[in-house]
Design an enzyme around this catalytic site. Structure first.
Site, PDB file in Angstrom:
ATOM      1  N   GLY B  53       1.579 -70.196  42.976  1.00  0.00           N
ATOM      2  CA  GLY B  53       2.717 -70.355  43.860  1.00  0.00           C
ATOM      3  C   GLY B  53       3.135 -69.045  44.503  1.00  0.00           C
ATOM      4  O   GLY B  53       2.838 -67.966  43.991  1.00  0.00           O
ATOM      5  N   HIS B  56       5.453 -64.994  43.284  1.00  0.00           N
ATOM      6  CA  HIS B  56       4.868 -64.152  42.233  1.00  0.00           C
ATOM      7  C   HIS B  56       4.245 -62.880  42.806  1.00  0.00           C
ATOM      8  O   HIS B  56       3.453 -62.220  42.138  1.00  0.00           O
ATOM      9  CB  HIS B  56       3.801 -64.937  41.474  1.00  0.00           C
ATOM     10  CG  HIS B  56       4.310 -66.178  40.823  1.00  0.00           C
ATOM     11  ND1 HIS B  56       5.366 -66.150  39.942  1.00  0.00           N
ATOM     12  CD2 HIS B  56       3.943 -67.480  40.933  1.00  0.00           C
ATOM     13  CE1 HIS B  56       5.608 -67.395  39.526  1.00  0.00           C
ATOM     14  NE2 HIS B  56       4.765 -68.216  40.118  1.00  0.00           N
ATOM     15  N   HIS B 217       8.559 -69.326  35.732  1.00  0.00           N
ATOM     16  CA  HIS B 217       9.400 -70.149  36.594  1.00  0.00           C
ATOM     17  C   HIS B 217      10.684 -70.528  35.876  1.00  0.00           C
ATOM     18  O   HIS B 217      11.362 -71.479  36.249  1.00  0.00           O
ATOM     19  CB  HIS B 217       8.650 -71.407  37.021  1.00  0.00           C
ATOM     20  CG  HIS B 217       7.250 -71.142  37.449  1.00  0.00           C
ATOM     21  ND1 HIS B 217       6.197 -71.175  36.560  1.00  0.00           N
ATOM     22  CD2 HIS B 217       6.739 -70.795  38.644  1.00  0.00           C
ATOM     23  CE1 HIS B 217       5.078 -70.871  37.215  1.00  0.00           C
ATOM     24  NE2 HIS B 217       5.380 -70.633  38.482  1.00  0.00           N
TER      25      HIS B 217
END
Lengths: 328, 328
Positions: B53, B56, B217
């Site tokens: 994702g 990061h 997350h």
């Protein structure tokens, strides 16, 4: 206080040891001090040293190594290194070629470096200095002059590369001054850091506020306003730089420096805006550095530096470097 | 929301362009996508790709370049890249030597990579994968297995270096799996990040709280407690790693990864504690990496990874790399 540290009174020493332990092949710590020097000191070339308060990591000592600094001299948190520590660093790295001190323009740093240089000269060590004052947010006509900001890192790269060429002390000083003359920086802050000794924030900002021109220690800036998008923020910042120095048709290096609490994602988003704006102004970007180079602990925000290149400065900027942070 | 970004809906694209603009000599963006590939693709060696994702950064694409990744494939914020984007990356970098996909172990990432790999195989592209699940805070017996954390960066280094040697696809896969088998990571979080789309924090923590084992997350960890000093935090974290994997008398690489909002100062202080603790355990440290490698936007905290080395892994770890973030 939400910091992963131990006792605040030992913090500078722990940080120094932690950095040296990460790069024992490059760095060496001097006994009874937080001064860090190169493992393999040069014996016949000009040495380059830089010192500043702790809290700005990886500066100063993350730039010690081949092609940049010979010694990094940290002070206490947000305080200039003391004259005796500066002298200790100078004496460790000195040889007959002499020592160039790079100094970020703060009253305490300038005074302490001058005192240490006086003491070194009494011991017949050839020593010169260059004061870097790249912050366009500080008024030119103030008696102490402008502050030194993250642009100092670019001058370290230039001076260190010129020293590796074997140039003499006056030439290394001259080229560092020349690089600094075409160097401008502007910062912006969105969140304070917390001073470890007392747990207090370094400044106050409203929930939705940011401040353009704020210094690395929370010194007042020139524009406090509601948070703007990256594009508008960058435009405001670059306008201030370009009002102060004409870079039109110049080739430049861009340094986007995170203040510690601002992540790479935002710095990359900022970078696109910087490139777009500079292209519209007919300014050619030779290279872009993005990251945490001179932080204010966990402060939110960043700075933008531009340094003008000529063919010689470009070659020095591109030259090899092997330090914990910068490798070419 | 105190972020230096523009419209949240364009953020991933802006971040991608900002990264590519910083290193145009190394990186190239594929049209109509945020996929980044090497400027100079190899034509006769195994290609290595990784996707995760956005949010990061610098992962995934900050590790694209000589000696590491051939393609970095970001998804939306904290979301797996889609199968069509993964396929786009695979097709761009593929050659007769085949493609190795490195996958951090999250359900969405594994599913989407598998779908893309199926489609690639239908086009006769030789493709293999290695799933990295380095988080010791996730229970082993959960059906989805452990999460992938910052240790993935070390596997990229190993796989990329083996690919540069000209080894075949099965050998590169084998060595990446071998590296991953001796890799463990544990994280700690102290402050949430803010999700740009809705402005909400990624999790809640009390004024004085931290959580060991929390995921990238904000996934729940294993120990929520009051802020501890660096020494005690590190001890708790390393105990969890060493309970899970025996590193005694081993030579290891240490990776101390900042989550985005934690500055170098704290990471250096943490590093001294890590070195002290590992030395007491008779574990030999070959090298230490410290910095923001796989962040969670501006989340506060860090992770510690240990990767066991043998002589071949050590040579691969030390081998040359030229990427925006890692240079040797």
């Amino acid at each position: 206080m939400k910091k992963f540290i131990n006792e605040p009174e030992n913090l500078e020493a722990e940080v120094t040891r932690g950095l040296v332990l990460s790069q024992p092949g490059i760095l060496r710590q001097l006994p009874d001090s937080n001064v860090i020097v190169r493992q393999k000191l040069k014996t016949d070339r000009v040495s380059v040293v830089f010192g500043c308060g702790s809290g700005h990591e990886p500066a100063p000592s993350g730039f010690v190594g081949y092609g940049m600094l010979d010694a990094g001299i940290p002070g206490k948190i947000f305080s200039s290194p003391t004259p005796d520590m500066i002298l200790k660093g100078i004496k460790e790295v000195q040889n007959q070629a002499g020592v160039l001190c790079l100094i970020a323009n703060y009253t305490g740093d300038v005074l302490n470096f001058r005192m240490a240089m006086d003491l070194a000269q009494m011991e017949n060590i050839p020593v010169e200095s260059v004061i870097i004052a790249d912050d366009v947010a500080t008024l030119k006509n103030k008696s102490v002059g402008r502050r030194g900001l993250a642009g100092v890192v670019l001058v370290m790269k230039i001076a260190g590369a010129e020293a590796e060429l074997g140039s003499d002390l006056y030439r290394v000083k001259e080229i560092a001054e020349w690089a600094a003359s075409g160097l401008r920086t502007i910062g912006v802050a969105s969140r304070p850091c917390v001073i470890p000794a007392d747990g207090d924030p370094s400044f106050e900002l409203g929930e939705q506020e940011m401040e353009i021109g704020m210094g690395l220690h929370g010194e007042p800036g020139v524009l406090r306003c509601n948070m703007m998008g990256a594009r508008e923020t960058v435009q405001q910042m670059l306008e201030m730089i370009l009002l102060d120095c004409n870079y039109e048709k110049s080739e430049v290096v861009v340094l986007i420096n995170g203040l510690g609490g601002t992540p790479p994602m935002e710095l990359y988003a900022v970078n696109e805006c910087v490139h777009q704006y500079l292209q519209e102004q007919d300014i050619v970007i030779h290279d872009t550095m993005i990251g945490n180079y001179m932080t204010s602990m966990e402060m939110g925000g960043f700075s933008i530096s531009l340094m003008r290149l000529d063919p010689h400065l470009k070659a020095l900027y591109d030259a090899a470097a092997v330090t914990p942070i910068i490798r070419r």
